[in-house]
Design a protein around this motif. Structure first.
Motif, short mmCIF file in Angstrom:
data_model
loop_
_atom_site.label_atom_id
_atom_site.label_comp_id
_atom_site.label_asym_id
_atom_site.label_seq_id
_atom_site.Cartn_x
_atom_site.Cartn_y
_atom_site.Cartn_z
N PHE A 139 50.72 -21.56 -8.37
CA PHE A 139 50.41 -22.65 -7.45
C PHE A 139 50.05 -22.16 -6.06
O PHE A 139 49.85 -22.96 -5.15
CB PHE A 139 51.60 -23.61 -7.37
N ASN A 140 49.96 -20.83 -5.90
CA ASN A 140 49.51 -20.28 -4.63
C ASN A 140 48.10 -20.79 -4.36
O ASN A 140 47.25 -20.78 -5.26
CB ASN A 140 49.51 -18.75 -4.70
N PRO A 141 47.81 -21.24 -3.15
CA PRO A 141 46.48 -21.80 -2.86
C PRO A 141 45.32 -20.87 -3.20
O PRO A 141 44.25 -21.33 -3.61
CB PRO A 141 46.54 -22.08 -1.35
N VAL A 142 45.50 -19.54 -3.06
CA VAL A 142 44.39 -18.64 -3.39
C VAL A 142 44.14 -18.61 -4.89
O VAL A 142 42.99 -18.49 -5.35
CB VAL A 142 44.61 -17.21 -2.84
N VAL A 143 45.21 -18.71 -5.69
CA VAL A 143 45.04 -18.76 -7.14
C VAL A 143 44.36 -20.07 -7.54
O VAL A 143 43.45 -20.08 -8.38
CB VAL A 143 46.39 -18.60 -7.86
N GLN A 144 44.78 -21.16 -6.94
CA GLN A 144 44.14 -22.44 -7.23
C GLN A 144 42.67 -22.43 -6.84
O GLN A 144 41.82 -22.98 -7.56
CB GLN A 144 44.88 -23.56 -6.49
N ALA A 145 42.34 -21.78 -5.71
CA ALA A 145 40.94 -21.67 -5.30
C ALA A 145 40.15 -20.86 -6.32
O ALA A 145 39.00 -21.19 -6.65
CB ALA A 145 40.85 -21.02 -3.92
N GLU A 302 52.46 -25.20 0.33
CA GLU A 302 53.55 -24.32 -0.10
C GLU A 302 53.58 -24.28 -1.62
O GLU A 302 53.69 -25.32 -2.28
CB GLU A 302 54.89 -24.83 0.43
N PRO A 303 53.46 -23.08 -2.23
CA PRO A 303 53.43 -23.00 -3.70
C PRO A 303 54.62 -23.68 -4.38
O PRO A 303 54.44 -24.37 -5.38
CB PRO A 303 53.41 -21.49 -3.96
#
Length: 352
Positions: A139-145, A302-303
């Motif tokens: 759920f880290n924003p960079v992974v979601q991106a 926040e993840p």
């Protein structure tokens, strides 16, 4: 794939009701779970459970709910619970909750070994209750991106190093840290079958403190993962190489870049138009200024908050939208294969 929780027995008004939640384990991660629950709408933290009643009381006094030292003492019905006890106690803590009809979010890893992980998955299926795993890096924003770009990786390189916090001394660095990247790689690969080559060494205890694993999947995708808890600094990075793009991401700073083939086609055309037979003929070209580098569009989320929100949404809807129990099991099975390979190569210290 059919959703195993689609027929979950739920009150008719569950989607509109306030979910009653508990946190089991009042250590560092348990405290964070309690904090997030206290901040989210649509749920109420009713209990914090820890064998150390004083520690449970401290968390409850800050974020709500009543403290208990035993689950058996909690008479209130629950809709959902987070399990944030040491990994070796995950199964014995989570299975009674599933039997009680409670949806459970277990902190990563799902279990300390594949046998215990399978027992959790089986209990979830037997009792028809949702079981998710706290792989918050997903759920880290960079992974979601990255996932929004729908990339098709051919090579993945991940490095996760930090000083030893001594919080997870009951497991090695593969289950403690590398497990995050194993989950992401398996999610990207869409499968778990792969060849494993791994090395590692233990320095501070019985379990490996440094490990490197090279995974080769049937379709040719390769992942090279390094984890260490003996570093003097913290660094968490992943690089993804695809036929159409290159991505470099920093989990810690929540930033990343993408270099897309489609955006840099002019550079390729220039090389062809000038009849360059060898890239060395482009030595005078300023590579950096000519490449089009796109910053990843990253949400400031926040993840852990995103993870728990997905868990609660799944409880309400019956649709498993978090990291599933099956995915958690796959990560544990692969981590177990890697630790076995580390032991077999015999670099570790022999401790009394």
């Amino acid at each position: 794939m059919m959703n195993p929780y689609a027929s979950l027995s739920q009150p008719e008004n569950l989607e509109q009701s306030i979910l009653r939640v508990a946190v089991v384990g009042a250590g560092r991660m348990g405290k964070h779970h309690a904090r997030v629950y206290s901040q989210l709408p649509g749920c109420r933290l009713v209990a914090v459970i820890d064998k150390d009643l004083e520690r449970a009381g401290a968390v409850a006094s800050e974020f709500g709910g009543k403290p208990f030292s035993r689950m058996e003492d909690l008479a209130t019905d629950l809709d959902a619970a987070s399990v944030a006890v040491p990994t070796v106690y995950h199964a014995e803590t989570a299975i009674p909750l599933l039997q009680r009809g409670v949806a459970v979010l277990v902190e990563k890893p799902l279990a300390p070994d594949a046998a215990a992980a399978r027992s959790l998955v089986e209990a979830s299926r037997k009792h028809g209750r949702l079981l998710q795993v706290g792989h918050s890096e997903r759920f880290n924003p960079v992974v979601q991106a990255m996932l929004r770009m729908e990339v098709s990786p051919k090579f993945v390189e991940a490095q996760r190093i930090s000083p030893f916090t001594f919080r997870s001394a009951d497991i090695g660095v593969v289950f403690d840290m590398m497990i995050h990247d194993l989950d992401i790689v398996l999610h990207l690969a869409g499968r778990s079958e792969c060849a494993v080559d791994a090395v590692g060494v233990n320095v501070l205890g019985r379990h490996e403190d440094i490990a490197n694993a090279r995974l080769r999947f049937a379709d040719g995708m390769v992942a090279n993962l390094t984890a260490s808890r003996l570093a003097l600094k913290t660094e968490r990075r992943i690089r993804v190489f695809c036929p159409t793009a290159y991505l470099s991401m920093d989990y810690q700073s929540k930033s990343g870049i993408a270099i897309k083939l489609a955006d840099n086609i002019d550079l390729i055309r220039m090389a062809k138009e000038r009849n360059f037979e060898d890239l060395s003929q482009m030595a005078g070209v300023d590579f950096g200024s000519m490449m089009k580098i796109e910053p990843l569009q990253v949400d400031n989320v926040e993840p852990l908050r995103a993870e728990i929100s997905a868990f609660l949404d799944s409880v309400r809807s019956g649709q498993d939208t978090g990291v599933t129990a099956a995915e958690g099991l796959a990560a544990v099975e692969l981590a177990e294969r890697i630790t076995r390979a580390v032991r077999e190569q015999g670099w570790g210290l022999s401790l009394p």
